[in-house]
Design an enzyme around this catalytic site. Sequence first.
Site, PDB file in Angstrom:
ATOM      1  N   GLY A   1       0.788  -1.218   0.000  1.00  0.00           N
ATOM      2  CA  GLY A   1       0.000   0.000   0.000  1.00  0.00           C
ATOM      3  C   GLY A   1       0.826   1.277   0.000  1.00  0.00           C
ATOM      4  O   GLY A   1       1.874   1.373  -0.653  1.00  0.00           O
TER       5      GLY A   1
ATOM      6  N   TYR B   1     -10.975   4.728  14.744  1.00  0.00           N
ATOM      7  CA  TYR B   1     -10.030   5.147  13.710  1.00  0.00           C
ATOM      8  C   TYR B   1      -9.958   6.671  13.610  1.00  0.00           C
ATOM      9  O   TYR B   1      -8.872   7.263  13.669  1.00  0.00           O
ATOM     10  CB  TYR B   1     -10.453   4.553  12.374  1.00  0.00           C
ATOM     11  CG  TYR B   1      -9.528   4.880  11.229  1.00  0.00           C
ATOM     12  CD1 TYR B   1      -8.315   4.215  11.075  1.00  0.00           C
ATOM     13  CD2 TYR B   1      -9.872   5.852  10.296  1.00  0.00           C
ATOM     14  CE1 TYR B   1      -7.467   4.509  10.019  1.00  0.00           C
ATOM     15  CE2 TYR B   1      -9.029   6.160   9.241  1.00  0.00           C
ATOM     16  CZ  TYR B   1      -7.830   5.484   9.105  1.00  0.00           C
ATOM     17  OH  TYR B   1      -6.994   5.785   8.054  1.00  0.00           O
TER      18      TYR B   1
ATOM     19  N   ASP C   1       5.671  -5.145  15.677  1.00  0.00           N
ATOM     20  CA  ASP C   1       4.446  -4.412  15.992  1.00  0.00           C
ATOM     21  C   ASP C   1       4.819  -3.029  16.518  1.00  0.00           C
ATOM     22  O   ASP C   1       5.502  -2.914  17.545  1.00  0.00           O
ATOM     23  CB  ASP C   1       3.664  -5.201  17.047  1.00  0.00           C
ATOM     24  CG  ASP C   1       2.329  -4.570  17.410  1.00  0.00           C
ATOM     25  OD1 ASP C   1       2.038  -3.460  16.948  1.00  0.00           O
ATOM     26  OD2 ASP C   1       1.575  -5.214  18.172  1.00  0.00           O
TER      27      ASP C   1
ATOM     28  N   ASN D   1       3.415   5.223   9.020  1.00  0.00           N
ATOM     29  CA  ASN D   1       2.307   4.863   8.144  1.00  0.00           C
ATOM     30  C   ASN D   1       1.457   3.712   8.675  1.00  0.00           C
ATOM     31  O   ASN D   1       0.290   3.589   8.312  1.00  0.00           O
ATOM     32  CB  ASN D   1       2.855   4.502   6.756  1.00  0.00           C
ATOM     33  CG  ASN D   1       1.815   3.892   5.863  1.00  0.00           C
ATOM     34  OD1 ASN D   1       0.899   4.559   5.398  1.00  0.00           O
ATOM     35  ND2 ASN D   1       1.937   2.581   5.621  1.00  0.00           N
TER      36      ASN D   1
END
Length: 269
Positions: free
Chosen positions: A25, A162, A70, A97
């Site tokens: 991505g 989010y 992570d 990101n």
Amino acid sequence: MAQDIQSEIPDGGRRVALVTGAARGIGLATARRFLAEGWRVALLDIDEERLARTVEDLADPDAVLALPGDVADAATVFAAFETLSRRFGRLDALVNNAGTAVFKPILETTPEEWRRVLDVNLTGPFLCAQAAAPLMSEAGGGAVVNITSISGLRASTLRVAYGTSKAALAHLTRQQAVEFAGLGVRVNAIAPGPVDTAMAKEVHSPEIRADYHDAIPLNRYGLEEEIAEAVFFLCSEKSAYITGQTLAVDGGFDAAGIGLPTLRRDRNR
């Protein structure tokens, strides 16, 4: 252009960027953009298998470093930056990101889901910048770019965790910019609008895509490479006097108000 950038480095070394969530991505497009300019790049991603395939596809072992882990885990983050320091000896840019999302109504979002989204999207950039800033200062300064979202600038349906995490990340960007300026480190954010990523293709139905097209003045989704261009600009000398800012790369989505799609259609009749 790559030669011009590298020639500005006193020790003659190649500049180094670390990109999180870089196995695919926007993160991968950003990593490719740095590589195209002659930088060395570390790719940090939680998906170890995909990361290994991505690094193999990039086929540049001297310039690419895989860092599985992570971003929400402090020990993992600081170990990754130590590995980067040993391998490349410097750090000039950090792109935060990596992100995750849960698409649920507020009343159905569990505490565990809430915590995980904030851990990755907010705590991750906090930890990575903490680890990065001293390395950048040693190299004479650098730049951090946090990838927020248009959902952090305006409320979005089913994105309570989010959107809240991205709004908080925008403020963290300003806080980091103020505190890291003395270290020679600039901090800015990119707020992408709808982007044609693999995830968007999976979760955006034709109806959703049509709605977005109506709401975006440029009438299309953005490309991963377009986000990468904006990121690279904020990490380059061309943005040397820019810090503490959030740049919406969204085709005008944030600028458009309610009713604008209808007004545009009426105007074109």
